[in-house]
Design a protein around this motif. Structure first.
Motif, PDB file in Angstrom:
ATOM      1  N   LEU A 160       0.706  -1.189   0.024  1.00 19.70           N
ATOM      2  CA  LEU A 160       0.119   0.184  -0.075  1.00 19.70           C
ATOM      3  C   LEU A 160       0.880   1.211   0.041  1.00 19.70           C
ATOM      4  O   LEU A 160       2.155   1.330   0.451  1.00 19.70           O
ATOM      5  CB  LEU A 160      -0.858   0.432   1.511  1.00 19.70           C
ATOM      6  CG  LEU A 160      -1.805  -1.271   1.540  1.00 19.70           C
ATOM      7  CD1 LEU A 160      -2.307  -1.025   3.068  1.00 19.70           C
ATOM      8  CD2 LEU A 160      -2.932  -0.939   0.365  1.00 19.70           C
ATOM      9  N   GLY A 161       0.360   2.256  -0.567  1.00 18.54           N
ATOM     10  CA  GLY A 161       1.120   3.813  -0.375  1.00 18.54           C
ATOM     11  C   GLY A 161       0.438   4.642  -1.191  1.00 18.54           C
ATOM     12  O   GLY A 161      -0.787   4.578  -1.797  1.00 18.54           O
ATOM     13  N   GLN A 162       0.951   5.835  -1.226  1.00 15.85           N
ATOM     14  CA  GLN A 162       0.289   7.062  -1.571  1.00 15.85           C
ATOM     15  C   GLN A 162       1.106   8.045  -2.168  1.00 15.85           C
ATOM     16  O   GLN A 162       2.476   8.267  -2.076  1.00 15.85           O
ATOM     17  CB  GLN A 162      -0.633   7.730  -0.653  1.00 15.85           C
ATOM     18  CG  GLN A 162       0.204   8.140   0.810  1.00 15.85           C
ATOM     19  CD  GLN A 162      -0.563   8.625   1.848  1.00 15.85           C
ATOM     20  OE1 GLN A 162      -1.692   8.670   1.871  1.00 15.85           O
ATOM     21  NE2 GLN A 162      -0.043   8.717   3.009  1.00 15.85           N
ATOM     22  N   VAL A 174      -8.702   7.099  -5.749  1.00 10.90           N
ATOM     23  CA  VAL A 174      -8.014   5.905  -5.903  1.00 10.90           C
ATOM     24  C   VAL A 174      -8.690   5.428  -7.418  1.00 10.90           C
ATOM     25  O   VAL A 174      -9.901   5.432  -7.644  1.00 10.90           O
ATOM     26  CB  VAL A 174      -8.428   4.717  -5.042  1.00 10.90           C
ATOM     27  CG1 VAL A 174      -7.661   3.353  -4.932  1.00 10.90           C
ATOM     28  CG2 VAL A 174      -8.737   5.274  -3.507  1.00 10.90           C
ATOM     29  N   HIS A 175      -8.213   4.549  -8.083  1.00 11.50           N
ATOM     30  CA  HIS A 175      -8.406   4.141  -9.477  1.00 11.50           C
ATOM     31  C   HIS A 175      -7.958   2.626  -9.469  1.00 11.50           C
ATOM     32  O   HIS A 175      -6.880   2.323  -9.504  1.00 11.50           O
ATOM     33  CB  HIS A 175      -7.994   5.192 -10.595  1.00 11.50           C
ATOM     34  CG  HIS A 175      -8.350   4.447 -11.923  1.00 11.50           C
ATOM     35  ND1 HIS A 175      -9.560   4.897 -12.439  1.00 11.50           N
ATOM     36  CD2 HIS A 175      -7.641   3.870 -13.013  1.00 11.50           C
ATOM     37  CE1 HIS A 175      -9.821   4.303 -13.506  1.00 11.50           C
ATOM     38  NE2 HIS A 175      -8.837   3.557 -14.000  1.00 11.50           N
ATOM     39  N   ILE A 324     -12.430  10.143  -4.281  1.00 11.68           N
ATOM     40  CA  ILE A 324     -12.607  10.339  -5.597  1.00 11.68           C
ATOM     41  C   ILE A 324     -12.038   9.352  -6.616  1.00 11.68           C
ATOM     42  O   ILE A 324     -10.937   8.658  -6.155  1.00 11.68           O
ATOM     43  CB  ILE A 324     -12.304  11.735  -6.299  1.00 11.68           C
ATOM     44  CG1 ILE A 324     -10.770  12.027  -5.901  1.00 11.68           C
ATOM     45  CG2 ILE A 324     -13.079  12.837  -5.600  1.00 11.68           C
ATOM     46  CD1 ILE A 324     -10.095  13.329  -6.802  1.00 11.68           C
ATOM     47  N   ASP A 325     -12.660   9.106  -7.694  1.00 12.41           N
ATOM     48  CA  ASP A 325     -11.859   8.274  -8.675  1.00 12.41           C
ATOM     49  C   ASP A 325     -11.166   9.189  -9.747  1.00 12.41           C
ATOM     50  O   ASP A 325     -11.816   9.860 -10.731  1.00 12.41           O
ATOM     51  CB  ASP A 325     -12.762   7.338  -9.612  1.00 12.41           C
ATOM     52  CG  ASP A 325     -12.070   6.656 -10.456  1.00 12.41           C
ATOM     53  OD1 ASP A 325     -10.875   6.815 -10.754  1.00 12.41           O
ATOM     54  OD2 ASP A 325     -12.738   5.452 -10.989  1.00 12.41           O
ATOM     55  N   PRO A 326      -9.796   9.301  -9.472  1.00 18.34           N
ATOM     56  CA  PRO A 326      -9.065  10.402 -10.464  1.00 18.34           C
ATOM     57  C   PRO A 326      -8.944   9.861 -11.889  1.00 18.34           C
ATOM     58  O   PRO A 326      -8.434  10.756 -12.675  1.00 18.34           O
ATOM     59  CB  PRO A 326      -7.687  10.499  -9.761  1.00 18.34           C
ATOM     60  CG  PRO A 326      -7.593   9.140  -9.030  1.00 18.34           C
ATOM     61  CD  PRO A 326      -8.926   8.784  -8.714  1.00 18.34           C
ATOM     62  N   VAL A 347      -2.358  -1.445  -3.922  1.00 13.50           N
ATOM     63  CA  VAL A 347      -3.195  -0.197  -3.817  1.00 13.50           C
ATOM     64  C   VAL A 347      -2.409   0.803  -3.585  1.00 13.50           C
ATOM     65  O   VAL A 347      -1.589   0.988  -2.617  1.00 13.50           O
ATOM     66  CB  VAL A 347      -4.395  -0.514  -2.920  1.00 13.50           C
ATOM     67  CG1 VAL A 347      -5.254   0.670  -3.271  1.00 13.50           C
ATOM     68  CG2 VAL A 347      -5.205  -1.826  -3.074  1.00 13.50           C
ATOM     69  N   TYR A 348      -2.436   1.607  -4.696  1.00 18.31           N
ATOM     70  CA  TYR A 348      -1.572   3.022  -4.585  1.00 18.31           C
ATOM     71  C   TYR A 348      -2.554   4.197  -4.877  1.00 18.31           C
ATOM     72  O   TYR A 348      -3.147   4.264  -5.930  1.00 18.31           O
ATOM     73  CB  TYR A 348      -0.471   2.883  -5.543  1.00 18.31           C
ATOM     74  CG  TYR A 348       0.551   4.230  -5.325  1.00 18.31           C
ATOM     75  CD1 TYR A 348       1.315   4.158  -4.336  1.00 18.31           C
ATOM     76  CD2 TYR A 348       0.580   5.199  -6.376  1.00 18.31           C
ATOM     77  CE1 TYR A 348       2.364   4.938  -3.765  1.00 18.31           C
ATOM     78  CE2 TYR A 348       1.783   5.966  -6.117  1.00 18.31           C
ATOM     79  CZ  TYR A 348       2.590   5.982  -4.883  1.00 18.31           C
ATOM     80  OH  TYR A 348       3.476   7.087  -4.772  1.00 18.31           O
ATOM     81  N   TRP A 349      -2.859   5.116  -4.123  1.00 17.39           N
ATOM     82  CA  TRP A 349      -3.852   6.074  -4.128  1.00 17.39           C
ATOM     83  C   TRP A 349      -3.369   7.582  -4.273  1.00 17.39           C
ATOM     84  O   TRP A 349      -1.898   7.642  -3.945  1.00 17.39           O
ATOM     85  CB  TRP A 349      -4.974   6.043  -2.941  1.00 17.39           C
ATOM     86  CG  TRP A 349      -4.325   6.369  -1.626  1.00 17.39           C
ATOM     87  CD1 TRP A 349      -4.203   7.339  -0.878  1.00 17.39           C
ATOM     88  CD2 TRP A 349      -3.687   5.230  -0.660  1.00 17.39           C
ATOM     89  NE1 TRP A 349      -3.568   7.246   0.577  1.00 17.39           N
ATOM     90  CE2 TRP A 349      -3.622   5.844   0.457  1.00 17.39           C
ATOM     91  CE3 TRP A 349      -4.081   3.764  -0.983  1.00 17.39           C
ATOM     92  CZ2 TRP A 349      -3.160   5.068   1.606  1.00 17.39           C
ATOM     93  CZ3 TRP A 349      -3.476   2.956   0.222  1.00 17.39           C
ATOM     94  CH2 TRP A 349      -2.979   3.607   1.390  1.00 17.39           C
ATOM     95  N   LEU A 350      -4.042   8.559  -4.428  1.00 19.19           N
ATOM     96  CA  LEU A 350      -3.553   9.934  -4.445  1.00 19.19           C
ATOM     97  C   LEU A 350      -4.091  10.698  -3.356  1.00 19.19           C
ATOM     98  O   LEU A 350      -5.210  10.191  -2.921  1.00 19.19           O
ATOM     99  CB  LEU A 350      -3.890  10.435  -5.703  1.00 19.19           C
ATOM    100  CG  LEU A 350      -3.543  10.213  -7.192  1.00 19.19           C
ATOM    101  CD1 LEU A 350      -4.134  10.948  -8.434  1.00 19.19           C
ATOM    102  CD2 LEU A 350      -1.847  10.284  -7.286  1.00 19.19           C
TER     103      LEU A 350
END
Ligand SMILES: [Zn+2]
Ligand SMILES: [Zn+2]
Length: 405
Positions: A160-162, A174-175, A324-326, A347-350
């Motif tokens: 996991l990360g961001q 997250v997309h 949101i879904d970027p 899973v890597y998110w903004l």
């Protein structure tokens, strides 16, 4: 004593370090992780630092932050702006700035490690807090893996990360599926035959060859990539010649490619080779061009099922309006290598990091592209609050999705 995340963040921001030179950052992190009671290994992949928090049976959750800064002269005007200089891989003195916000990632992961250590009676399993060098070169994750990462620390069940992004602070994005583009660089040297600028008939002009190649390359995305697929082909560098009355012997093109699909990527790379060779032949070149492929980032594919779990955790922690879904971004990331090497999902998110008022104003004026500084800009200035708090919480709630109640 609780960590002062704001002080840690502003200190790291003031003292950025370029890829593989994150020595100061790494030693601050190693000390802080030891203070939290984690088992610390330093120097994995040159400057990488990993803290392991073992807390009974259960899944191993790897949380990743990247540490490196960029050769950019900071122009944010912040009180804690960087005035540091460093040395780039070619040995040049360069200004250095955390223009990609990796200091946010590092600070949030430290905060998450602290929170998970404090909450240890509420979960069971193992947390791996991994601080990676040289993301900006696309090689830091692989360097850690090649240095025996998974022989030295527990192999994760999930990565996991961001990444902090030009989105309003307080928001996470997250997309699922291909989320960050693969990137490849292609360097082409076109060989002509040099001579006097007044006698082109005695030469093979590599400048015309290069110009024709650049124009023809534009046809790849429009004619060879389907409407439902995506690719970007950018010629970022073009070098030839030394003087106006000399036709040079050769010309070089530096091309950057972004794709989300291996099959499309292979098609684009092979089209570039085909076009360079054909344009050289069309010019009557006596020698085929040299074509060199380098600096590959693979596509970052967010595992669909794991992304669903993270999304659910984010919606209950932050409220659905802040999740949101970027969509897919054309930026690239090497974090996927850590999951691929372990054969596990990622899973890597903004993480939104900018002042929400900037967006309100820019949206009203229709100037978001011009007015919102993005990563790598000398004006990229994440808001400290609530970015750090949300970043810490996002890591903690996502990790606890696997670590259990
Ligand atoms: Zn970057
Ligand atoms: Zn970055």
């Amino acid at each position: 004593m609780a960590l002062d995340l704001e002080a840690i963040y502003t200190d790291l921001h003031r003292h950025p370090e370029v890829s593989y030179q994150e020595h100061r950052t790494a030693s601050i992190l190693a000390d802080a992780l030891r203070g939290l009671g984690l088992d610390v290994t330093e120097g994995i992949g040159r400057t990488g630092v990993v803290g392991v928090l073992t807390n009974g049976d259960g899944p191993v959750v790897l949380l990743r932050a990247d540490m490196d800064a960029l050769p950019v002269a900071e122009e944010t005007g912040l009180e804690y702006a960087s005035t540091e200089h460093g040395t780039d891989p070619d040995g040049h003195d360069v200004p250095v700035m955390h223009a990609c916000g990796h200091d946010v990632h590092v600070t949030c992961l430290l905060g998450a490690a602290e929170a998970l250590a404090e909450l240890r009676s509420e979960w069971s399993g193992t947390v791996v807090a991994l601080f990676q060098p040289a993301e900006e070169l696309g090689s830091g994750a692989n360097e850690m893996i090649a240095d025996g990462l998974y022989d030295r620390i527990p192999k994760p069940d999930i990565v996991l990360g961001q990444h902090v992004a030009p989105a309003p602070a307080g928001v996470v994005g997250v997309h699922a599926g291909p989320a960050f583009a693969a990137t490849d660089d292609v360097m082409i040297t076109l060989h002509g035959k040099g001579g006097h600028g007044s006698r082109p008939e005695s030469t093979i002009d590599p400048v015309v060859m290069a110009a024709a190649t650049v124009m023809r390359l534009q046809g790849i995305v429009s004619r060879e990539v389907a409407g439902g697929e995506t690719a970007v082909v950018t010629v970022g560098t073009m070098h030839a010649g030394t003087k106006v009355n000399i036709i040079p012997p050769d010309a070089t093109l530096g091309i950057n490619i972004r794709t989300y699909d291996t099959e499309v990527r292979d098609r684009v790379v092979s089209a570039i080779g085909r076009i360079a060779n054909a344009e050289a032949a069309a010019s009557g070149a006596l020698q085929a061009p040299d074509i060199e492929l380098s600096d590959s980032f693979p596509v970052l594919h967010n595992d669909e099922a794991a992304t669903e779990r993270v999304l659910g955790a984010f919606r209950s922690a932050f409220g659905p309006e802040r999740v949101i879904d970027p969509g897919r971004v054309t930026g690239s990331e090497d974090v996927g290598a850590l999951a691929t090497a372990a054969g596990v999902p990622i899973v890597y998110w903004l993480l939104g990091g900018l002042d929400p008022q900037l967006f309100t104003k820019a949206l009203a004026n229709g100037t978001t592209d011009a007015d919102i500084p993005s990563n790598h800009s000398p004006f990229f200035a994440p808001l400290i609050h609530p970015t750090l708090e949300v970043g810490v919480q996002a890591l903690v709630v996502a990790a606890r999705e696997w670590l259990g109640a």
